[in-house]
Scaffold this motif. Structure first.
Motif, PDB file in Angstrom:
ATOM      1  N   ILE A   6       0.830  -1.205   0.000  1.00  0.00           N
ATOM      2  CA  ILE A   6       0.000   0.000   0.000  1.00  0.00           C
ATOM      3  C   ILE A   6       0.868   1.260   0.000  1.00  0.00           C
ATOM      4  CG2 ILE A   6      -1.679   1.322   1.336  1.00  0.00           C
ATOM      5  CD1 ILE A   6      -2.813  -1.334   2.335  1.00  0.00           C
ATOM      6  N   VAL A   7       1.904   1.246   0.844  1.00  0.00           N
ATOM      7  CA  VAL A   7       2.815   2.403   0.885  1.00  0.00           C
ATOM      8  C   VAL A   7       3.492   2.594  -0.473  1.00  0.00           C
ATOM      9  CG1 VAL A   7       4.892   3.349   1.938  1.00  0.00           C
ATOM     10  CG2 VAL A   7       3.182   2.215   3.362  1.00  0.00           C
ATOM     11  N   GLY A   8       3.948   1.493  -1.058  1.00  0.00           N
ATOM     12  CA  GLY A   8       4.575   1.581  -2.375  1.00  0.00           C
ATOM     13  C   GLY A   8       3.618   2.092  -3.436  1.00  0.00           C
ATOM     14  N   GLY A   9       2.336   1.664  -3.347  1.00  0.00           N
ATOM     15  CA  GLY A   9       1.339   2.113  -4.312  1.00  0.00           C
ATOM     16  C   GLY A   9       1.027   3.594  -4.215  1.00  0.00           C
ATOM     17  N   VAL A  10       1.324   4.199  -3.062  1.00  0.00           N
ATOM     18  CA  VAL A  10       1.121   5.637  -2.893  1.00  0.00           C
ATOM     19  C   VAL A  10       2.377   6.428  -3.261  1.00  0.00           C
ATOM     20  CG1 VAL A  10       0.638   7.466  -1.220  1.00  0.00           C
ATOM     21  CG2 VAL A  10      -0.633   5.306  -1.117  1.00  0.00           C
ATOM     22  N   VAL A  11       3.525   5.941  -2.806  1.00  0.00           N
ATOM     23  CA  VAL A  11       4.780   6.676  -2.992  1.00  0.00           C
ATOM     24  C   VAL A  11       5.245   6.625  -4.444  1.00  0.00           C
ATOM     25  CG1 VAL A  11       7.223   6.759  -2.365  1.00  0.00           C
ATOM     26  CG2 VAL A  11       5.490   6.362  -0.603  1.00  0.00           C
ATOM     27  N   GLN A  12       5.174   5.466  -5.065  1.00  0.00           N
ATOM     28  CA  GLN A  12       5.743   5.283  -6.402  1.00  0.00           C
ATOM     29  C   GLN A  12       5.116   6.192  -7.466  1.00  0.00           C
ATOM     30  OE1 GLN A  12       7.111   0.598  -5.853  1.00  0.00           O
ATOM     31  NE2 GLN A  12       5.459   1.128  -7.244  1.00  0.00           N
ATOM     32  N   PRO A  13       3.779   6.247  -7.604  1.00  0.00           N
ATOM     33  CA  PRO A  13       3.226   7.144  -8.638  1.00  0.00           C
ATOM     34  C   PRO A  13       3.548   8.609  -8.397  1.00  0.00           C
ATOM     35  CG  PRO A  13       1.482   6.245  -7.248  1.00  0.00           C
ATOM     36  CD  PRO A  13       2.722   5.489  -6.920  1.00  0.00           C
ATOM     37  N   VAL A  14       3.562   9.030  -7.118  1.00  0.00           N
ATOM     38  CA  VAL A  14       3.915  10.421  -6.823  1.00  0.00           C
ATOM     39  C   VAL A  14       5.347  10.705  -7.257  1.00  0.00           C
ATOM     40  CG1 VAL A  14       4.278  12.093  -4.971  1.00  0.00           C
ATOM     41  CG2 VAL A  14       2.281  10.584  -4.913  1.00  0.00           C
ATOM     42  N   LEU A  15       6.228   9.760  -6.956  1.00  0.00           N
ATOM     43  CA  LEU A  15       7.634   9.924  -7.317  1.00  0.00           C
ATOM     44  C   LEU A  15       7.827   9.939  -8.837  1.00  0.00           C
ATOM     45  CD1 LEU A  15      10.386  10.161  -5.883  1.00  0.00           C
ATOM     46  CD2 LEU A  15      10.604   7.679  -6.090  1.00  0.00           C
ATOM     47  N   ILE A  16       7.116   9.058  -9.537  1.00  0.00           N
ATOM     48  CA  ILE A  16       7.240   8.990 -10.997  1.00  0.00           C
ATOM     49  C   ILE A  16       6.690  10.247 -11.651  1.00  0.00           C
ATOM     50  CG2 ILE A  16       6.448   7.767 -13.063  1.00  0.00           C
ATOM     51  CD1 ILE A  16       8.585   6.260 -11.613  1.00  0.00           C
ATOM     52  N   VAL A  17       5.526  10.710 -11.205  1.00  0.00           N
ATOM     53  CA  VAL A  17       4.912  11.899 -11.810  1.00  0.00           C
ATOM     54  C   VAL A  17       5.762  13.136 -11.546  1.00  0.00           C
ATOM     55  CG1 VAL A  17       2.915  13.430 -11.749  1.00  0.00           C
ATOM     56  CG2 VAL A  17       2.577  10.959 -11.743  1.00  0.00           C
ATOM     57  N   ALA A  18       6.218  13.293 -10.298  1.00  0.00           N
ATOM     58  CA  ALA A  18       6.979  14.491  -9.948  1.00  0.00           C
ATOM     59  C   ALA A  18       8.389  14.468 -10.515  1.00  0.00           C
ATOM     60  CB  ALA A  18       7.037  14.640  -8.424  1.00  0.00           C
ATOM     61  N   GLY A  19       9.004  13.294 -10.574  1.00  0.00           N
ATOM     62  CA  GLY A  19      10.402  13.217 -10.969  1.00  0.00           C
ATOM     63  C   GLY A  19      10.659  13.040 -12.448  1.00  0.00           C
ATOM     64  N   SER A  20       9.673  12.550 -13.207  1.00  0.00           N
ATOM     65  CA  SER A  20       9.904  12.261 -14.628  1.00  0.00           C
ATOM     66  C   SER A  20      10.280  13.500 -15.437  1.00  0.00           C
ATOM     67  CB  SER A  20       8.673  11.579 -15.233  1.00  0.00           C
ATOM     68  OG  SER A  20       8.468  10.320 -14.643  1.00  0.00           O
ATOM     69  N   PRO A  21       9.567  14.631 -15.303  1.00  0.00           N
ATOM     70  CA  PRO A  21      10.014  15.828 -16.040  1.00  0.00           C
ATOM     71  C   PRO A  21      11.401  16.285 -15.622  1.00  0.00           C
ATOM     72  CG  PRO A  21       7.736  16.076 -15.332  1.00  0.00           C
ATOM     73  CD  PRO A  21       8.265  14.855 -14.645  1.00  0.00           C
ATOM     74  N   GLU A 228       3.246  14.827 -23.248  1.00  0.00           N
ATOM     75  CA  GLU A 228       4.646  15.013 -22.867  1.00  0.00           C
ATOM     76  C   GLU A 228       4.921  14.442 -21.474  1.00  0.00           C
ATOM     77  OE1 GLU A 228       7.019  16.051 -24.739  1.00  0.00           O
ATOM     78  OE2 GLU A 228       5.741  16.543 -26.446  1.00  0.00           O
ATOM     79  N   LEU A 229       3.986  14.638 -20.542  1.00  0.00           N
ATOM     80  CA  LEU A 229       4.152  14.087 -19.194  1.00  0.00           C
ATOM     81  C   LEU A 229       4.151  12.564 -19.236  1.00  0.00           C
ATOM     82  CD1 LEU A 229       4.329  14.443 -16.131  1.00  0.00           C
ATOM     83  CD2 LEU A 229       1.822  14.587 -16.082  1.00  0.00           C
ATOM     84  N   ALA A 230       3.240  11.984 -20.016  1.00  0.00           N
ATOM     85  CA  ALA A 230       3.177  10.524 -20.120  1.00  0.00           C
ATOM     86  C   ALA A 230       4.442   9.958 -20.754  1.00  0.00           C
ATOM     87  CB  ALA A 230       1.957  10.104 -20.933  1.00  0.00           C
ATOM     88  N   SER A 231       4.992  10.656 -21.744  1.00  0.00           N
ATOM     89  CA  SER A 231       6.231  10.186 -22.376  1.00  0.00           C
ATOM     90  C   SER A 231       7.379  10.181 -21.375  1.00  0.00           C
ATOM     91  CB  SER A 231       6.574  11.082 -23.571  1.00  0.00           C
ATOM     92  OG  SER A 231       5.565  11.034 -24.553  1.00  0.00           O
ATOM     93  N   ALA A 232       7.463  11.233 -20.551  1.00  0.00           N
ATOM     94  CA  ALA A 232       8.496  11.285 -19.524  1.00  0.00           C
ATOM     95  C   ALA A 232       8.289  10.195 -18.480  1.00  0.00           C
ATOM     96  CB  ALA A 232       8.498  12.657 -18.858  1.00  0.00           C
ATOM     97  N   MET A 233       7.034   9.953 -18.103  1.00  0.00           N
ATOM     98  CA  MET A 233       6.733   8.902 -17.134  1.00  0.00           C
ATOM     99  C   MET A 233       7.093   7.527 -17.671  1.00  0.00           C
ATOM    100  SD  MET A 233       3.058  10.331 -15.769  1.00  0.00           S
ATOM    101  CE  MET A 233       2.599   8.762 -15.047  1.00  0.00           C
ATOM    102  N   ARG A 234       6.803   7.275 -18.950  1.00  0.00           N
ATOM    103  CA  ARG A 234       7.138   5.981 -19.540  1.00  0.00           C
ATOM    104  C   ARG A 234       8.651   5.746 -19.528  1.00  0.00           C
ATOM    105  NH1 ARG A 234       3.311   3.367 -22.885  1.00  0.00           N
ATOM    106  NH2 ARG A 234       4.936   2.697 -24.323  1.00  0.00           N
TER     107      ARG A 234
END
Length: 315
Positions: A6-21, A228-234
């Motif tokens: 559960i913790v990973g499911g919360v932390v990981q998307p936030v980290l990916i969205v914020a850090g990808s750009p 553009e955000l999705a490309s960075a996330m991928r």
């Protein structure tokens, strides 16, 4: 579903969205420095996204809902992969979806939806880019499946968390023939999937060489920002997969704050280093001719098949 998942499911998307750009900004800055330029700065991708989100949404005349929904589908599928894949923690928030085949299907769904949006515009460039994207995708997705499947043979499961945990508990797997062959195949897959040199040039707008850019030429405003955000996330997702499948050290196996902090820092460092290496390598590469790209991708598929054979006969 465990507390760690559960913790990973919360932390990981936030980290990916914020850090990808920011990852994209770092890669552009590295490439600019190696080419003798100052570069726009690490935070420029986020500034570009903020500007695009503030503009009016525009759709070309004659397009259907496919064109308008495609950016949302691209972001949504990538976000689901970011939630379920073991990036920060070994446990997944939704363990059945953390299966190899489900994750690859989600990534392929996003790419196919964007290609359909390129066709929906009815323009020559959109159709050309979609055609090229499907040619590459048809060669890349089997390689992605088979290369990771080679790692799952010794584990006895196609669950990504189980593969990462097995490598974490048996570090000798990293230097095996299977891992070496699968890693090289997966690196070529990442270069092709993320549209990097020598398969595609992310900074070009030359009509004869565009692949990804040709599909998104008609997008503007918030829709272009989502693409553009999705490309960075991928790109972050693929680099995170590469890092944790072969170098999983630092990933959290317990739900303690220290372990989670180490897992976050380990992911940032590993993905950042891989991004820097990818950007630095592009400076010394030239784009392949389009008709030579299938040869490169066929070679990567052959490497993945050799990895599977090695996992059965050299185990």
């Amino acid at each position: 579903m465990s507390a760690l998942g559960i913790v990973g499911g919360v932390v990981q998307p936030v980290l990916i969205v914020a850090g990808s750009p920011l990852l994209v900004g770092v890669m552009r800055q590295v490439r600019a420095r190696l080419e003798g330029r100052a570069g726009p700065g690490v935070g420029q991708p986020w500034r570009d996204l903020r500007k695009l989100f503030g503009k009016e949404r525009i759709s070309p005349r004659g397009t259907s809902e496919v064109f308008r929904v495609a950016p949302l589908v691209l972001v949504a599928t990538t976000l689901v992969v970011a939630v379920v894949t073991p990036f920060v923690t070994t446990d997944s928030a939704v363990d059945p979806v953390a299966d190899l085949f489900a994750v690859v299907a989600l990534l392929a769904l996003g790419a196919v939806t964007l290609a359909l949006a390129g066709l929906d515009t009815g323009t020559a460039f959109g159709g050309m880019g979609s055609s090229r994207e499907m040619t590459i995708l048809a060669l890349v997705e089997p390689t992605l499946l088979v290369s990771i499947f080679a790692l799952s043979v010794r584990v006895g499961s196609t669950n990504l968390g189980a593969i990462v945990s097995a490598t974490l508990h048996d570090p000798a797997r990293v230097i095996s023939r299977v891992s070496l062959l699968a890693a090289v195949a997966l690196i070529i897959v990442i270069v092709a999937e993320t549209g990097r040199l020598p398969v595609d040039n992310p900074s070009t707008h030359l009509e004869l060489t565009m692949v990804h850019e040709a599909m998104v030429l008609e997008y503007a405003g918030p829709d272009l920002a989502l693409v553009e955000l999705a490309s960075a996330m991928r790109m972050s997702v693929f680099l995170g997969l590469l890092a944790n499948l072969f170098l999983p050290w630092g990933i959290a196996s317990t739900a303690t704050p220290i372990a989670l902090l180490v897992g976050v820092l380990a992911l940032i460092i590993k993905v950042g280093l891989l991004g820097v290496l990818l950007a630095a390598g592009e400076v010394f590469l030239a784009k392949l001719r389009l008709f030579r790209v299938p040869e490169l991708l066929a070679g990567s598929f052959l490497l993945s098949l050799l990895a599977v054979a090695a996992s059965f006969f050299l185990a």
